[in-house]
Design an enzyme around this catalytic site. Structure first.
Site, PDB file in Angstrom:
ATOM      1  CE  LYS A 180      18.099  58.964 107.685  1.00  0.00           C
ATOM      2  NZ  LYS A 180      17.430  60.146 108.169  1.00  0.00           N
TER       3      LYS A 180
HETATM    4  C1  LIG Z   1      16.548  59.553 109.475  1.00  0.00           C
HETATM    5  C2  LIG Z   1      16.827  60.078 110.815  1.00  0.00           C
HETATM    6  C3  LIG Z   1      16.583  59.314 111.963  1.00  0.00           C
HETATM    7  C4  LIG Z   1      15.896  57.974 111.911  1.00  0.00           C
HETATM    8  O1  LIG Z   1      16.646  57.004 111.235  1.00  0.00           O
HETATM    9  P1  LIG Z   1      15.981  55.556 111.007  1.00  0.00           P
HETATM   10  O2  LIG Z   1      17.134  54.699 110.602  1.00  0.00           O
HETATM   11  O3  LIG Z   1      14.960  55.727 109.926  1.00  0.00           O
HETATM   12  O4  LIG Z   1      15.377  55.125 112.282  1.00  0.00           O
HETATM   13  C5  LIG Z   1      16.937  59.841 113.192  1.00  0.00           C
HETATM   14  N1  LIG Z   1      17.498  61.065 113.284  1.00  0.00           N
HETATM   15  C6  LIG Z   1      17.734  61.829 112.216  1.00  0.00           C
HETATM   16  C7  LIG Z   1      18.385  63.160 112.397  1.00  0.00           C
HETATM   17  C8  LIG Z   1      17.386  61.371 110.942  1.00  0.00           C
HETATM   18  O5  LIG Z   1      17.610  62.156 109.878  1.00  0.00           O
END
Ligand SMILES: *Cc1c(COP(=O)(O)O)cnc(C)c1O
Length: 372
Positions: A180
């Site tokens: 992210k």
């Molecule tokens: C990356 C992501 C997650 C999971 O995030 P984490 O912090 O790795 O648990 C959940 N939903 C979406 C849409 C994502 O892109």
């Protein structure tokens, strides 16, 4: 090799992590509390509750709403699989709804078509940072008497109408995974407008305990904690929060850079009629967490062919967003037809986009996509 993504980390993050280590306070403590306050202020949320991941945060959001066995939760299949997994983890049934071709997000109509007497909530994803139309979605949810949870894993710094994502709904969850924009290694945060929900989620992230170690440590007299219910250990560490605080100061700069890069991609690639480039929806602004290019069915190359050609030329793209219902983990899971979801997962590719991607490197990517 040009990767699809690289976090923008530097000596300031390293120094902040070292400072936390040297302080002797490494688990959830003052830096986590400060990170919660500062991010809540940044996005305009009343409360922020830091957790170990967005997945953990979504799980706790469902539990805090008392969603469990016998309940249905509407989710997009076109999402990272965690969106559907957390519903199962809470003991409820994920019900897949289709998405819009342009935004890749659930719509008010696609949600409304899946509401039953068992539906308790919707998890609306802002896919790759592209805001969903949560105004229209919230209307459907209110009319149906169901909760709206925003999976804003990718959407830190995106806007819906005149405010940042994080300030609109009762429960919004961010991710700080390195894929992210803002990263703490692993981590997430639940933003909420509701003080009681914030208290419950704080408790559930620390074994159901009423008082955390830091509050006990910093209080004047003796404090005895109580365990009001069974919870989880979903805490963020102070080392992670220290990194997050530095990253937060860089957020606006990171998004500004991505928006410039998106404009460079758009101006070069939108000339090709069989390529669809992403852009802001009329009701909001994306942070371009990922740059998802869609190939029309009549594009001369398939996504697999394009990926193979880019990889042979030192560029590492990714396939587009996955569809959970096509994975073995959801084999046999009942669902209605999901034509847009299946089209998007088959016809999209994620191109490299990250803060330190240079113009020359981006031009190399563009030249390869255009095969010139
Ligand atoms: C990356 C992501 C997650 C999971 O995030 P984490 O912090 O790795 O648990 C959940 N939903 C979406 C849409 C994502 O892109």
């Amino acid at each position: 090799m040009i990767p699809v993504m690289k976090p923008w980390l530097g000596p300031d993050e390293a120094a902040a992590a070292a400072e936390a280590v040297n302080s002797g306070w490494v688990a959830q403590g003052p830096r986590v509390a400060e990170f919660e306050r500062r991010l809540a202020a940044k996005v305009g949320a009343a409360h922020g509750v830091a957790v170990s991941s967005c997945t953990a945060g979504l799980h706790l959001a469902l539990l805090a709403l008392n969603i469990g066995p016998g309940d249905e939760v509407i989710v997009p299949s076109l999402s990272f699989i965690a969106t559907a997994n957390v519903v199962r983890q809470a003991g409820a049934l994920p019900v897949f709804a289709d998405v819009d071709l342009m935004s890749q997000n659930l719509t008010a109509d696609s949600i409304e078509a899946r509401v039953t007497s068992k539906t308790k909530a919707v998890i609306a994803v802002h896919q790759v940072g592209m805001p969903a139309d949560i105004g229209a979605i919230a209307k459907v949810c209110t009319a149906a008497g169901i909760e709206l949870i925003e999976d804003a894993a990718c959407a830190i710094g995106s806007w819906f109408r005149d405010r940042p994502i994080g300030s609109h709904s009762r429960l919004v969850v961010f991710s700080f995974h390195p894929r992210k924009i803002l990263t703490t290694g692993e981590g997430g945060m639940v933003m909420t407008t509701d003080e009681q929900l914030a208290d419950r989620i704080r408790r559930l992230r620390q074994h159901g305990m009423t008082v955390g170690a830091y509050e006990r440590h910093s209080s004047a007299g003796p404090v005895v904690e109580a365990y009001l219910e069974s919870g989880w250990n979903y805490r963020m560490t102070d080392i992670q929060a220290a990194v997050g605080l530095v990253q937060l100061d860089k957020l606006d700069e990171m998004i500004a850079r991505r928006r410039l890069q998106a404009e460079r991609y758009r101006s070069a690639l939108s000339e090709v009629e069989t390529l669809a480039t992403p852009h802001d929806p009329p009701y909001g602004r994306t942070n371009f967490q990922s740059y998802v290019l869609r190939l029309e069915e009549n594009h001369p190359e398939s996504v697999a062919q394009l990926i193979a050609r880019l990889e042979a030329n030192g560029i590492s793209p990714r396939r587009g967003v996955m569809a959970a219902h096509l994975e073995p983990a959801f084999a046999g899971h009942p669902h209605e037809p999901l034509p847009n979801t299946e089209h998007l997962t088959r016809q999209t590719i994620i191109l490299p986009m990250y803060h330190t991607l240079s113009d020359d490197e981006q031009d190399r990517v563009i030249d390869q996509v255009l095969d010139r």
